[in-house]
Design a protein around this motif. Structure first.
Motif, PDB file in Angstrom:
ATOM      1  N   VAL A  63     -31.346 -17.757  17.165  1.00  0.00           N
ATOM      2  CA  VAL A  63     -30.639 -17.767  15.887  1.00  0.00           C
ATOM      3  C   VAL A  63     -30.497 -19.231  15.491  1.00  0.00           C
ATOM      4  CG1 VAL A  63     -28.535 -17.160  14.670  1.00  0.00           C
ATOM      5  CG2 VAL A  63     -29.410 -15.645  16.456  1.00  0.00           C
ATOM      6  N   THR A  64     -31.156 -19.621  14.392  1.00  0.00           N
ATOM      7  CA  THR A  64     -31.113 -21.011  13.959  1.00  0.00           C
ATOM      8  C   THR A  64     -30.290 -21.127  12.690  1.00  0.00           C
ATOM      9  OG1 THR A  64     -33.179 -20.725  12.748  1.00  0.00           O
ATOM     10  CG2 THR A  64     -33.338 -21.603  14.982  1.00  0.00           C
ATOM     11  N   ALA A  65     -29.611 -22.270  12.572  1.00  0.00           N
ATOM     12  CA  ALA A  65     -28.788 -22.532  11.396  1.00  0.00           C
ATOM     13  C   ALA A  65     -28.908 -24.001  11.027  1.00  0.00           C
ATOM     14  CB  ALA A  65     -27.335 -22.174  11.675  1.00  0.00           C
ATOM     15  N   GLU A  66     -28.702 -24.285   9.760  1.00  0.00           N
ATOM     16  CA  GLU A  66     -28.762 -25.652   9.248  1.00  0.00           C
ATOM     17  C   GLU A  66     -27.349 -26.115   8.902  1.00  0.00           C
ATOM     18  OE1 GLU A  66     -30.462 -27.962   5.308  1.00  0.00           O
ATOM     19  OE2 GLU A  66     -31.253 -25.999   5.826  1.00  0.00           O
ATOM     20  N   ILE A  67     -27.027 -27.348   9.264  1.00  0.00           N
ATOM     21  CA  ILE A  67     -25.712 -27.906   8.957  1.00  0.00           C
ATOM     22  C   ILE A  67     -25.668 -28.258   7.482  1.00  0.00           C
ATOM     23  CG2 ILE A  67     -24.108 -29.796   9.388  1.00  0.00           C
ATOM     24  CD1 ILE A  67     -25.172 -29.904  12.261  1.00  0.00           C
ATOM     25  N   VAL A  68     -24.725 -27.643   6.748  1.00  0.00           N
ATOM     26  CA  VAL A  68     -24.585 -27.894   5.311  1.00  0.00           C
ATOM     27  C   VAL A  68     -23.666 -29.081   5.072  1.00  0.00           C
ATOM     28  CG1 VAL A  68     -23.850 -26.921   3.115  1.00  0.00           C
ATOM     29  CG2 VAL A  68     -25.021 -25.481   4.778  1.00  0.00           C
ATOM     30  N   ARG A  69     -22.458 -29.048   5.677  1.00  0.00           N
ATOM     31  CA  ARG A  69     -21.535 -30.174   5.530  1.00  0.00           C
ATOM     32  C   ARG A  69     -20.396 -30.056   6.526  1.00  0.00           C
ATOM     33  NH1 ARG A  69     -19.852 -27.526   0.316  1.00  0.00           N
ATOM     34  NH2 ARG A  69     -17.892 -26.501   0.794  1.00  0.00           N
ATOM     35  N   ALA A  70     -19.701 -31.179   6.709  1.00  0.00           N
ATOM     36  CA  ALA A  70     -18.496 -31.216   7.536  1.00  0.00           C
ATOM     37  C   ALA A  70     -17.295 -30.985   6.630  1.00  0.00           C
ATOM     38  CB  ALA A  70     -18.380 -32.553   8.250  1.00  0.00           C
ATOM     39  N   GLU A  71     -16.300 -30.276   7.129  1.00  0.00           N
ATOM     40  CA  GLU A  71     -15.119 -29.945   6.338  1.00  0.00           C
ATOM     41  C   GLU A  71     -13.862 -30.121   7.177  1.00  0.00           C
ATOM     42  OE1 GLU A  71     -15.419 -25.919   5.063  1.00  0.00           O
ATOM     43  OE2 GLU A  71     -17.020 -26.336   3.639  1.00  0.00           O
ATOM     44  N   LYS A  72     -12.729 -29.996   6.504  1.00  0.00           N
ATOM     45  CA  LYS A  72     -11.440 -29.944   7.177  1.00  0.00           C
ATOM     46  C   LYS A  72     -10.760 -28.640   6.791  1.00  0.00           C
ATOM     47  CE  LYS A  72     -10.207 -34.774   7.714  1.00  0.00           C
ATOM     48  NZ  LYS A  72      -9.184 -35.766   7.403  1.00  0.00           N
ATOM     49  N   GLY A  73     -10.034 -28.078   7.732  1.00  0.00           N
ATOM     50  CA  GLY A  73      -9.326 -26.834   7.481  1.00  0.00           C
ATOM     51  C   GLY A  73      -8.044 -27.070   6.705  1.00  0.00           C
ATOM     52  N   PRO A  74      -7.297 -26.015   6.456  1.00  0.00           N
ATOM     53  CA  PRO A  74      -6.036 -26.167   5.722  1.00  0.00           C
ATOM     54  C   PRO A  74      -5.005 -26.928   6.549  1.00  0.00           C
ATOM     55  CG  PRO A  74      -6.262 -23.943   6.546  1.00  0.00           C
ATOM     56  CD  PRO A  74      -7.555 -24.635   6.831  1.00  0.00           C
ATOM     57  N   LYS A  75      -4.089 -27.595   5.865  1.00  0.00           N
ATOM     58  CA  LYS A  75      -3.069 -28.379   6.540  1.00  0.00           C
ATOM     59  C   LYS A  75      -2.038 -27.453   7.181  1.00  0.00           C
ATOM     60  CE  LYS A  75      -0.504 -32.444   6.527  1.00  0.00           C
ATOM     61  NZ  LYS A  75      -0.652 -33.815   6.167  1.00  0.00           N
ATOM     62  N   ILE A  76      -1.729 -27.738   8.433  1.00  0.00           N
ATOM     63  CA  ILE A  76      -0.705 -27.003   9.167  1.00  0.00           C
ATOM     64  C   ILE A  76       0.475 -27.939   9.343  1.00  0.00           C
ATOM     65  CG2 ILE A  76      -0.131 -25.876  11.334  1.00  0.00           C
ATOM     66  CD1 ILE A  76      -3.122 -25.208  11.594  1.00  0.00           C
ATOM     67  N   SER A  77       1.638 -27.541   8.869  1.00  0.00           N
ATOM     68  CA  SER A  77       2.834 -28.371   8.986  1.00  0.00           C
ATOM     69  C   SER A  77       3.575 -28.028  10.271  1.00  0.00           C
ATOM     70  CB  SER A  77       3.767 -28.139   7.797  1.00  0.00           C
ATOM     71  OG  SER A  77       3.135 -28.571   6.616  1.00  0.00           O
ATOM     72  N   ILE A  78       3.961 -29.070  11.011  1.00  0.00           N
ATOM     73  CA  ILE A  78       4.692 -28.913  12.259  1.00  0.00           C
ATOM     74  C   ILE A  78       6.028 -29.607  12.087  1.00  0.00           C
ATOM     75  CG2 ILE A  78       4.676 -29.390  14.726  1.00  0.00           C
ATOM     76  CD1 ILE A  78       1.536 -29.716  14.281  1.00  0.00           C
ATOM     77  N   MET A  79       7.096 -28.902  12.310  1.00  0.00           N
ATOM     78  CA  MET A  79       8.442 -29.442  12.135  1.00  0.00           C
ATOM     79  C   MET A  79       9.209 -29.270  13.439  1.00  0.00           C
ATOM     80  SD  MET A  79      10.007 -30.733   9.564  1.00  0.00           S
ATOM     81  CE  MET A  79      11.662 -31.253   9.290  1.00  0.00           C
ATOM     82  N   LYS A  80       9.744 -30.377  13.979  1.00  0.00           N
ATOM     83  CA  LYS A  80      10.577 -30.331  15.178  1.00  0.00           C
ATOM     84  C   LYS A  80      12.000 -30.692  14.770  1.00  0.00           C
ATOM     85  CE  LYS A  80       6.971 -31.515  18.447  1.00  0.00           C
ATOM     86  NZ  LYS A  80       6.590 -32.428  19.513  1.00  0.00           N
ATOM     87  N   PHE A  81      12.965 -29.997  15.338  1.00  0.00           N
ATOM     88  CA  PHE A  81      14.355 -30.197  14.950  1.00  0.00           C
ATOM     89  C   PHE A  81      15.251 -29.882  16.140  1.00  0.00           C
ATOM     90  CE2 PHE A  81      18.326 -28.274  13.460  1.00  0.00           C
ATOM     91  CZ  PHE A  81      18.823 -29.301  12.677  1.00  0.00           C
ATOM     92  N   LYS A  82      16.219 -30.767  16.390  1.00  0.00           N
ATOM     93  CA  LYS A  82      17.232 -30.502  17.413  1.00  0.00           C
ATOM     94  C   LYS A  82      18.597 -30.548  16.746  1.00  0.00           C
ATOM     95  CE  LYS A  82      14.674 -31.953  21.422  1.00  0.00           C
ATOM     96  NZ  LYS A  82      14.616 -32.824  22.583  1.00  0.00           N
ATOM     97  N   ASN A  83      19.353 -29.532  16.955  1.00  0.00           N
ATOM     98  CA  ASN A  83      20.656 -29.384  16.314  1.00  0.00           C
ATOM     99  C   ASN A  83      21.658 -30.422  16.838  1.00  0.00           C
ATOM    100  OD1 ASN A  83      22.534 -28.246  14.659  1.00  0.00           O
ATOM    101  ND2 ASN A  83      23.000 -26.536  16.018  1.00  0.00           N
ATOM    102  N   LYS A  84      22.468 -30.950  15.965  1.00  0.00           N
ATOM    103  CA  LYS A  84      23.599 -31.838  16.254  1.00  0.00           C
ATOM    104  C   LYS A  84      23.222 -33.219  16.780  1.00  0.00           C
ATOM    105  CE  LYS A  84      26.629 -27.971  17.243  1.00  0.00           C
ATOM    106  NZ  LYS A  84      27.416 -27.273  18.226  1.00  0.00           N
ATOM    107  N   THR A  85      21.934 -33.552  16.880  1.00  0.00           N
ATOM    108  CA  THR A  85      21.555 -34.868  17.389  1.00  0.00           C
ATOM    109  C   THR A  85      20.905 -35.736  16.319  1.00  0.00           C
ATOM    110  OG1 THR A  85      19.413 -34.063  18.126  1.00  0.00           O
ATOM    111  CG2 THR A  85      21.210 -33.993  19.727  1.00  0.00           C
ATOM    112  N   GLY A  86      20.590 -35.157  15.169  1.00  0.00           N
ATOM    113  CA  GLY A  86      19.940 -35.919  14.109  1.00  0.00           C
ATOM    114  C   GLY A  86      18.455 -36.109  14.342  1.00  0.00           C
ATOM    115  N   TYR A  87      17.869 -35.348  15.273  1.00  0.00           N
ATOM    116  CA  TYR A  87      16.451 -35.481  15.577  1.00  0.00           C
ATOM    117  C   TYR A  87      15.644 -34.549  14.680  1.00  0.00           C
ATOM    118  CZ  TYR A  87      12.046 -35.222  18.104  1.00  0.00           C
ATOM    119  OH  TYR A  87      10.707 -35.251  18.437  1.00  0.00           O
TER     120      TYR A  87
END
Length: 106
Positions: A63-87
């Motif tokens: 099974v052969t394929a040709e590379i069309v282009r390089a891409e980036k996927g959708p942005k994934i947001s990562i949020m870290k939070f600790k209660n009462k410490t201001g982090y």
């Protein structure tokens, strides 16, 4: 009821994709430049009514394929939070992908 549909299930980028000639698929990043040809590893081949899954028979299939282009996927947001410490920490991540066009199943 016979059909002349030819498609393959290939292993690409840690996932399995169903492809036929002319399909465009997006997989995890592959090394190579735009326009280069890559070979994908088939897991199953369907040729009309005949289904091939034996490893010995699949060694002959390419099974052969040709590379069309390089891409980036959708942005994934990562949020870290600790209660009462201001982090609070905010990060983002976009996976690197490659768009392929399947050129042949032989």
């Amino acid at each position: 009821m016979s059909s002349n549909v030819v498609y393959a299930i290939v292993k690409a980028g840690g996932r399995q994709e169903k492809v036929s000639v002319g399909d465009v698929v997006v997989v995890d990043k592959l090394t190579g430049e735009v326009g280069e040809t890559v070979e994908l590893e088939p897991i199953m081949l369907v040729d009309g009514d005949k289904v091939t899954t034996a490893a010995g028979d699949l060694d002959k299939v390419k099974v052969t394929a040709e590379i069309v282009r390089a891409e980036k996927g959708p942005k994934i947001s990562i949020m870290k939070f600790k209660n009462k410490t201001g982090y609070r920490k905010r990060m983002g991540y976009r996976s690197k992908l490659t768009r392929l066009k399947v050129t042949g199943i032989k």
